[in-house]
Design an enzyme around this catalytic site. Structure first.
Site, mmCIF file in Angstrom:
data_model
loop_
_atom_site.group_PDB
_atom_site.id
_atom_site.type_symbol
_atom_site.label_atom_id
_atom_site.label_comp_id
_atom_site.label_asym_id
_atom_site.label_seq_id
_atom_site.Cartn_x
_atom_site.Cartn_y
_atom_site.Cartn_z
ATOM 1 C CB ALA A 9 -1.085 0.158 1.257
ATOM 2 C CB THR A 10 2.434 3.788 -1.727
ATOM 3 O OG1 THR A 10 3.202 2.541 -2.284
ATOM 4 C CG2 THR A 10 2.712 4.486 -1.564
ATOM 5 C CB ALA A 11 -1.016 6.119 2.212
ATOM 6 C CD GLU A 25 -1.645 0.792 -3.607
ATOM 7 O OE1 GLU A 25 -2.250 0.377 -4.565
ATOM 8 O OE2 GLU A 25 -0.954 1.301 -2.287
ATOM 9 C CB SER A 178 1.886 0.327 -5.082
ATOM 10 O OG SER A 178 2.247 1.038 -3.479
#
Length: 203
Positions: A9-11, A25, A178
């Site tokens: 995960a990427t935030a 994403e 991601s």
């Protein structure tokens, strides 16, 4: 010894002069297996507050529910909205109380209150740091380099949105866990607005 399973995960979050942008994403993966390309990792709490997260989807959803319930309870009891920092502190206490069996999630808390715009970064144990911009998750190193280059203190909300999308696209292009598009929440004094950006990459 078994292999480590990576949960991707990427935030990212950006504080602008007139608001806050949170974005993440959409891919939900387990190792290099994609479970879904429609996972939501940005959650609107009320019209002036949202959180974004990287980690295990179930833990993200649980934390979002906890914050939403407590924010509503505070508003019903006091007839005013909680400040961004007070909700972040509550979440910090909850996460720290689970330190021996922690939530597997990093969290960005963003919003606008009478004190202005706020972006607060939290690790799985509830450490609380207020910052101008941040990136979390498996693609954080890729995203933060874009934010480092593009951020300025007088950035507008719309320019912050463009920068957040650019940072997440950089992560999606290079981080195999991601992907799947981008969800955003833009928050200013008028309220919270949710948006989606489709991402098509050349393979």
């Amino acid at each position: 010894m078994g292999e480590e399973v990576q949960i991707g995960a990427t935030a990212v979050g950006i504080k602008a002069k007139d608001g806050v942008v949170l974005a993440a994403e959409k891919r939900v993966s387990y190792g290099f297996y994609t479970l879904s390309s429609a996972g939501r990792k940005v959650f609107v709490i009320d019209d002036k507050l949202a959180i974004a997260s990287a980690g295990i989807i179930a833990d993200m959803q649980s934390l979002a529910r906890i914050v939403k319930i407590n924010a509503k309870a505070y508003e019903l009891e006091t007839r005013k909205k909680p400040t961004v920092r007070s909700m972040a502190k509550l979440l910090s206490v909850i996460m720290f109380s689970r330190r021996y069996m922690p939530f597997f999630a990093e969290v960005l808390v963003g919003g606008v209150d009478e004190e202005g715009s706020h972006l607060i970064v939290m690790d799985p144990l509830g450490s609380l740091i207020e910052d101008n911009y941040a990136a979390l998750g498996t693609g954080a190193k890729l995203a933060i380099s874009v934010l480092d280059t593009g951020y300025r203190e007088d950035i507008t909300l719309q320019d912050a949105k463009k920068l957040a999308v650019k940072a997440l696209k950089a992560a999606i292009e290079r981080d195999p866990v991601s992907g799947g598009g981008i969800d955003l929440v833009l928050i200013d004094q008028t309220g919270a607005k949710e948006e989606e950006v489709k991402v098509q990459l050349l393979i």
